[in-house]
Design a protein around this motif. Structure first.
Motif, PDB file in Angstrom:
ATOM      1  N   LEU A 446       7.102  -4.972 -23.542  1.00  0.00           N
ATOM      2  CA  LEU A 446       8.069  -4.390 -22.602  1.00  0.00           C
ATOM      3  C   LEU A 446       8.545  -5.457 -21.624  1.00  0.00           C
ATOM      4  CD1 LEU A 446       6.414  -0.968 -21.638  1.00  0.00           C
ATOM      5  CD2 LEU A 446       7.949  -1.488 -23.551  1.00  0.00           C
ATOM      6  N   ASP A 447       9.817  -5.406 -21.282  1.00  0.00           N
ATOM      7  CA  ASP A 447      10.311  -6.294 -20.224  1.00  0.00           C
ATOM      8  C   ASP A 447      10.506  -5.542 -18.907  1.00  0.00           C
ATOM      9  OD1 ASP A 447      12.757  -4.911 -20.506  1.00  0.00           O
ATOM     10  OD2 ASP A 447      13.544  -6.386 -21.903  1.00  0.00           O
ATOM     11  N   LEU A 448      10.222  -4.221 -18.922  1.00  0.00           N
ATOM     12  CA  LEU A 448      10.389  -3.429 -17.708  1.00  0.00           C
ATOM     13  C   LEU A 448       9.438  -2.243 -17.735  1.00  0.00           C
ATOM     14  CD1 LEU A 448      12.119  -2.891 -15.098  1.00  0.00           C
ATOM     15  CD2 LEU A 448      13.594  -1.463 -16.526  1.00  0.00           C
ATOM     16  N   PHE A 449       8.649  -2.101 -16.674  1.00  0.00           N
ATOM     17  CA  PHE A 449       7.826  -0.909 -16.475  1.00  0.00           C
ATOM     18  C   PHE A 449       7.931  -0.602 -14.983  1.00  0.00           C
ATOM     19  CE2 PHE A 449       4.107   1.750 -15.928  1.00  0.00           C
ATOM     20  CZ  PHE A 449       4.025   2.450 -17.128  1.00  0.00           C
ATOM     21  N   ALA A 478       0.672  -0.027 -10.722  1.00  0.00           N
ATOM     22  CA  ALA A 478       1.503  -1.218 -10.899  1.00  0.00           C
ATOM     23  C   ALA A 478       0.684  -2.480 -10.655  1.00  0.00           C
ATOM     24  CB  ALA A 478       2.704  -1.167  -9.956  1.00  0.00           C
ATOM     25  N   ARG A 479      -0.136  -2.467  -9.626  1.00  0.00           N
ATOM     26  CA  ARG A 479      -0.968  -3.638  -9.335  1.00  0.00           C
ATOM     27  C   ARG A 479      -2.002  -3.860 -10.439  1.00  0.00           C
ATOM     28  NH1 ARG A 479      -0.495  -1.392  -3.836  1.00  0.00           N
ATOM     29  NH2 ARG A 479       0.777  -2.845  -2.602  1.00  0.00           N
ATOM     30  N   ALA A 488       4.951  -4.723 -14.580  1.00  0.00           N
ATOM     31  CA  ALA A 488       4.984  -3.471 -13.810  1.00  0.00           C
ATOM     32  C   ALA A 488       5.518  -3.753 -12.420  1.00  0.00           C
ATOM     33  CB  ALA A 488       3.607  -2.832 -13.713  1.00  0.00           C
ATOM     34  N   THR A 489       6.311  -2.828 -11.904  1.00  0.00           N
ATOM     35  CA  THR A 489       6.793  -2.874 -10.524  1.00  0.00           C
ATOM     36  C   THR A 489       6.878  -1.448 -10.011  1.00  0.00           C
ATOM     37  OG1 THR A 489       8.098  -4.887 -10.856  1.00  0.00           O
ATOM     38  CG2 THR A 489       8.691  -3.497  -8.984  1.00  0.00           C
ATOM     39  N   ALA A 490       6.384  -1.228  -8.806  1.00  0.00           N
ATOM     40  CA  ALA A 490       6.552   0.059  -8.129  1.00  0.00           C
ATOM     41  C   ALA A 490       7.459  -0.160  -6.928  1.00  0.00           C
ATOM     42  CB  ALA A 490       5.211   0.623  -7.676  1.00  0.00           C
ATOM     43  N   LEU A 491       8.523   0.618  -6.835  1.00  0.00           N
ATOM     44  CA  LEU A 491       9.462   0.510  -5.726  1.00  0.00           C
ATOM     45  C   LEU A 491       9.321   1.736  -4.830  1.00  0.00           C
ATOM     46  CD1 LEU A 491      12.678  -0.866  -7.481  1.00  0.00           C
ATOM     47  CD2 LEU A 491      10.979  -2.106  -6.122  1.00  0.00           C
ATOM     48  N   ALA A 492       8.971   1.476  -3.569  1.00  0.00           N
ATOM     49  CA  ALA A 492       8.806   2.557  -2.597  1.00  0.00           C
ATOM     50  C   ALA A 492      10.150   2.791  -1.912  1.00  0.00           C
ATOM     51  CB  ALA A 492       7.733   2.191  -1.579  1.00  0.00           C
ATOM     52  N   TRP A 493      10.877   3.771  -2.420  1.00  0.00           N
ATOM     53  CA  TRP A 493      12.223   4.028  -1.915  1.00  0.00           C
ATOM     54  C   TRP A 493      12.201   4.773  -0.595  1.00  0.00           C
ATOM     55  CZ3 TRP A 493      15.802   1.555  -4.650  1.00  0.00           C
ATOM     56  CH2 TRP A 493      15.575   1.312  -6.006  1.00  0.00           C
ATOM     57  N   GLY A 494      13.136   4.425   0.277  1.00  0.00           N
ATOM     58  CA  GLY A 494      13.441   5.259   1.424  1.00  0.00           C
ATOM     59  C   GLY A 494      14.465   6.296   0.996  1.00  0.00           C
ATOM     60  N   PRO A 495      14.987   7.075   1.932  1.00  0.00           N
ATOM     61  CA  PRO A 495      15.975   8.097   1.552  1.00  0.00           C
ATOM     62  C   PRO A 495      17.263   7.482   1.009  1.00  0.00           C
ATOM     63  CG  PRO A 495      15.755   7.958   3.947  1.00  0.00           C
ATOM     64  CD  PRO A 495      14.652   7.135   3.373  1.00  0.00           C
ATOM     65  N   ASP A 537       5.155  -6.951  -7.615  1.00  0.00           N
ATOM     66  CA  ASP A 537       4.421  -5.783  -8.107  1.00  0.00           C
ATOM     67  C   ASP A 537       4.772  -4.515  -7.333  1.00  0.00           C
ATOM     68  OD1 ASP A 537       3.196  -6.582  -5.779  1.00  0.00           O
ATOM     69  OD2 ASP A 537       1.190  -6.782  -6.626  1.00  0.00           O
ATOM     70  N   VAL A 538       4.734  -4.565  -5.998  1.00  0.00           N
ATOM     71  CA  VAL A 538       5.054  -3.393  -5.174  1.00  0.00           C
ATOM     72  C   VAL A 538       5.949  -3.847  -4.027  1.00  0.00           C
ATOM     73  CG1 VAL A 538       4.163  -1.542  -3.719  1.00  0.00           C
ATOM     74  CG2 VAL A 538       2.866  -2.275  -5.739  1.00  0.00           C
ATOM     75  N   ALA A 539       7.036  -3.121  -3.796  1.00  0.00           N
ATOM     76  CA  ALA A 539       7.936  -3.452  -2.689  1.00  0.00           C
ATOM     77  C   ALA A 539       8.621  -2.178  -2.222  1.00  0.00           C
ATOM     78  CB  ALA A 539       8.979  -4.486  -3.118  1.00  0.00           C
ATOM     79  N   GLY A 540       9.089  -2.216  -0.992  1.00  0.00           N
ATOM     80  CA  GLY A 540       9.798  -1.068  -0.436  1.00  0.00           C
ATOM     81  C   GLY A 540      11.261  -1.396  -0.204  1.00  0.00           C
ATOM     82  N   ILE A 541      12.116  -0.394  -0.348  1.00  0.00           N
ATOM     83  CA  ILE A 541      13.558  -0.557  -0.133  1.00  0.00           C
ATOM     84  C   ILE A 541      14.031   0.581   0.757  1.00  0.00           C
ATOM     85  CG2 ILE A 541      15.833  -0.539  -1.219  1.00  0.00           C
ATOM     86  CD1 ILE A 541      14.531  -1.705  -3.727  1.00  0.00           C
ATOM     87  N   GLY A 542      14.593   0.240   1.897  1.00  0.00           N
ATOM     88  CA  GLY A 542      15.088   1.279   2.799  1.00  0.00           C
ATOM     89  C   GLY A 542      15.606   0.656   4.077  1.00  0.00           C
ATOM     90  N   ARG A 543      16.174   1.495   4.929  1.00  0.00           N
ATOM     91  CA  ARG A 543      16.666   1.055   6.234  1.00  0.00           C
ATOM     92  C   ARG A 543      16.001   1.948   7.276  1.00  0.00           C
ATOM     93  NH1 ARG A 543      21.932   1.542   5.508  1.00  0.00           N
ATOM     94  NH2 ARG A 543      22.199  -0.644   4.879  1.00  0.00           N
TER      95      ARG A 543
END
Length: 681
Positions: A446-449, A478-479, A488-495, A537-543
């Motif tokens: 896999l190239d994306l999980f 993910a870790r 593996a990557t886990a993205l912690a989304w904001g709204p 591996d793990v990151a958050g995206i939001g404002r």
């Protein structure tokens, strides 16, 4: 030629560009528009075909696009040889300032010995270069500067008459100093009314050198009557001259010859090691320097933090990407993002499959883009059903190359009110579903999980315990996969503003009030591109406004979040909220007056004066606000009022504190029955 940089001097356009405050015409279609930094000095490390003036190992300085890096590629004609005894730091102070002055003042204005020169902004880099050039040409100099400290510097450097550039009183003082005759040449960097006043100071046959860009970009008109005195107006763009194949090399070599002869000397400068380039930008942004700010690339300095260039993931057009929850909401937006990144075969999984409410529209949009998207009805917590979906994908001849787990379920309630069944109904689609996908893809290339998590995994939420736990579980998975050498990557989304749960439930205003400002899916996926390309591996995206959010979420007051919520952040946010509540209760006239007072405090801080000295109905230009000060003022106003103010709306004539206050009042939606007067054009 390719130059290995040893020193780079910054210019005012660099912090303005970094803050997004330059108009497009200032950065587009210019040889120097690529990247930050253009005053460079270093060692030639390679030469192109036909280059005979330089060889590997030569020391050069000059104009280089994107010079703020280890190497820069530039035209051989845009650089000159460095004198043998000169340091790289000293050499970096020359290019922009002295090329500008030599071309405009020495070559074009062609002054005669004994003529009088008025230099506005004499303590800036170009102003200081103009003083050196004027001394060599035998000119009498009158200079202006914006602060008493800088005026004292000019007197120390031998300028006999030094005036205040932040007041139009310079005009009558110049007439007084010249017995009413005026001056022969003006080197101008001021804007607005100061231009007209300076033109009126010119004697017959006078020359006006315009180095400022604000009025040019705004296409402001210029009164022609003064030109009856046979005046010459010299507009200037350094790119156009230096990169002219005939004029550029001649100017560069002529200037370099005067540097070698000692007629032009290095400018005063402040040096910052490359590892602390942020300090250099802050110093320049707040005008806490004299002359130039130079970034040094000295091998003996502390090492420079290096980050890889931002990239985007490139997906396999022959493979298939499976998206759980991909038939609606943010999951469907994720599927379209995968298509943007090259995916041409998608398996979209949901409990209802093609019968899902949004499924038909999603499939139609993807098909219109040439993407083969297939809807599968399957419960992601049912391992047998998921295995059958993967088998069906294999049968298409387009092997599974990636998985995005977007499935989710919400059931908000305090933990004590939840039964085991309700808890599991929320927890299982995320956590159990992710483990099933993990097991069934073992051994596959896999190239994306990608696992869709949430900011709540870090901040917590009293009414969403199983949702928070499930997202924390995804991040742990993910870790674990990364530690095992698997992607593996886990993205912690904001709204998200335009799709998904927050948009569907009309919660955007509520979330913003809590400090969680929704971002658009376009913004979100642009950030995700870089995170995935970097292999995080793990990151958050939001404002987020963490100071405001801390009042709701006690966890944000713990040491873990000290860097995100610095001391005083909550107090500042409360001050802003208190102001907005007060404004909403005021009449339009009183609200505009209150906003004006707040703006005056910010502008006074930028100018280092008392707010009482600022007339709210006077043009900002009359206070001596240059482009960089204006940029700092705009940034502070944006942050304080929480609104976007395009720089173009704060430029030009008629821009007063009262005008800005009316503009902000309108943007905040604070309308009373009296109605606010509209902002000026």
């Amino acid at each position: 030629i390719l130059v290995e940089l040893r020193a780079v001097a910054l210019n005012y356009r660099d912090p303005m560009r970094a803050n997004g405050l330059l108009p497009p015409e200032a950065v587009e279609g210019s040889p120097l528009s690529r990247g930050l930094g253009c005053d460079g000095a270093g060692i030639v490390s390679a030469v192109g075909p036909g280059v005979t003036a330089y060889k590997t190992g030569d020391r050069v300085s000059g104009l280089m696009a994107a010079a703020l890096g280890s190497h820069a590629l530039t035209h051989a004609g845009a650089v000159g040889p460095m004198p043998g005894t000169m340091s790289y730091i000293e050499a970096a102070t020359f290019p922009v300032a002295f090329l500008t002055v030599h071309h405009t003042l020495a070559d074009q204005a062609r002054p005669l010995p004994g003529e009088t020169l008025l230099v506005h902004g004499g303590a800036g880099a170009v102003g200081l270069a103009a003083l050196q050039c004027a001394r060599h040409l035998g000119l009498r100099v009158i200079a202006t500067a914006g602060t008493e400290t800088k005026r004292d510097l000019l007197r120390t450097l031998g300028v006999e008459h030094v005036l205040d550039s932040r007041s139009l009183d310079f005009a009558p003082r110049v007439r007084e100093l010249t017995d009413g005759k005026g001056v022969d040449i003006v080197v101008n960097s001021l804007s607005g009314e100061a231009i007209a006043q300076s033109l009126d100071l010119l004697r017959p046959n006078g020359r006006f050198i315009e180095l400022g860009k604000r009025d040019i970009f705004l296409n402001n008109p210029l009164l022609l009557r003064p030109f009856h005195r046979s005046l010459t107006f010299l507009g200037f763009n350094l790119d156009s001259i230096v990169f002219d194949r005939a004029r550029g090399p001649r100017l560069v070599l002529d200037t370099a010859a005067r540097v070698a002869a000692g007629q032009y000397r290095p400018l005063p400068h402040t040096v910052c090691p490359a590892a602390r380039v942020d300090e250099a930008f802050r110093l320049l942004q707040h005008s806490r320097h004299v002359g130039k700010v130079v970034v040094a690339f000295d091998p003996l300095d502390e090492p420079v933090p290096v980050e890889p260039a931002l990239g985007v993931p490139a997906l396999d057009g022959e493979g298939t990407y499976l998206v759980t929850g991909g038939l609606g909401g943010f999951g469907a937006a994720t599927a379209e993002w995968l298509a943007d990144r090259g995916a041409r075969h998608l398996a979209l999984v949901g409990r209802r499959g093609a019968e899902a409410p949004e499924a038909a529209a999603v499939l139609q949009r993807l098909a219109a883009r040439g993407v083969t998207a297939t809807a599968y009805a399957a419960d992601v917590t049912d391992e047998t059903a998921v295995r059958e979906v993967i088998a069906a994908v294999d049968a298409t001849g387009h092997p599974l190359r990636g998985v995005v787990h977007c499935a989710m379920q919400l059931d908000d309630a305090p933990l004590a009110d939840l039964t085991d069944e309700r808890f599991a109904a929320v927890f299982a689609p995320k956590a159990a579903g992710a483990h099933i996908l993990d097991r069934l893809t073992t051994g596959r290339a896999l190239d994306l999980f990608l696992l869709h998590s949430s900011v709540t995994a870090a901040t917590g939420n009293l009414a969403q315990a199983p949702y928070v736990a499930a997202n924390a579980h995804l991040e742990a998975l993910a870790r674990a996969r990364r530690n095992a050498g698997r992607t593996a990557t886990a993205l912690a989304w904001g709204p998200i503003a335009d799709t998904g749960y927050v948009a569907r439930s009309n919660l955007a205003a509520t979330m913003t009030g809590l400090g969680f400002e929704p971002v658009t899916s376009t913004e979100a996926f642009a950030a995700a591109d870089h995170i995935l390309a970097a292999g995080t591996d793990v990151a958050g995206i939001g404002r987020y406004r963490w100071g405001r959010a801390r009042r709701l979420l006690p966890s944000l007051a713990t040491p873990r979040y000290a860097a995100l919520v610095p001391a005083g952040a909550a107090d500042a946010d409360e001050s802003r909220e208190e102001l907005l509540r007060s404004l909403a209760a005021m009449s339009t006239e009183d609200a505009v007056r209150a906003i004006t007072e707040a703006l005056a405090r910010h502008l006074a801080g930028v100018l280092h004066i008392d707010p009482s000295e600022l007339d709210p109905d006077r043009n900002l230009e009359d206070f001596g606000v240059d482009s960089l000060m204006g940029a700092e003022f705009i940034l502070q106003a944006r942050e304080y009022f929480g609104i976007h103010i395009p720089p173009g709306e704060l430029m030009g004539g008629g821009r007063t504190l009262t005008h800005f206050a009316r503009l902000i009042h309108d943007r905040l939606g604070l309308h009373s029955s009296q109605g606010a007067p509209p902002p000026g054009p």
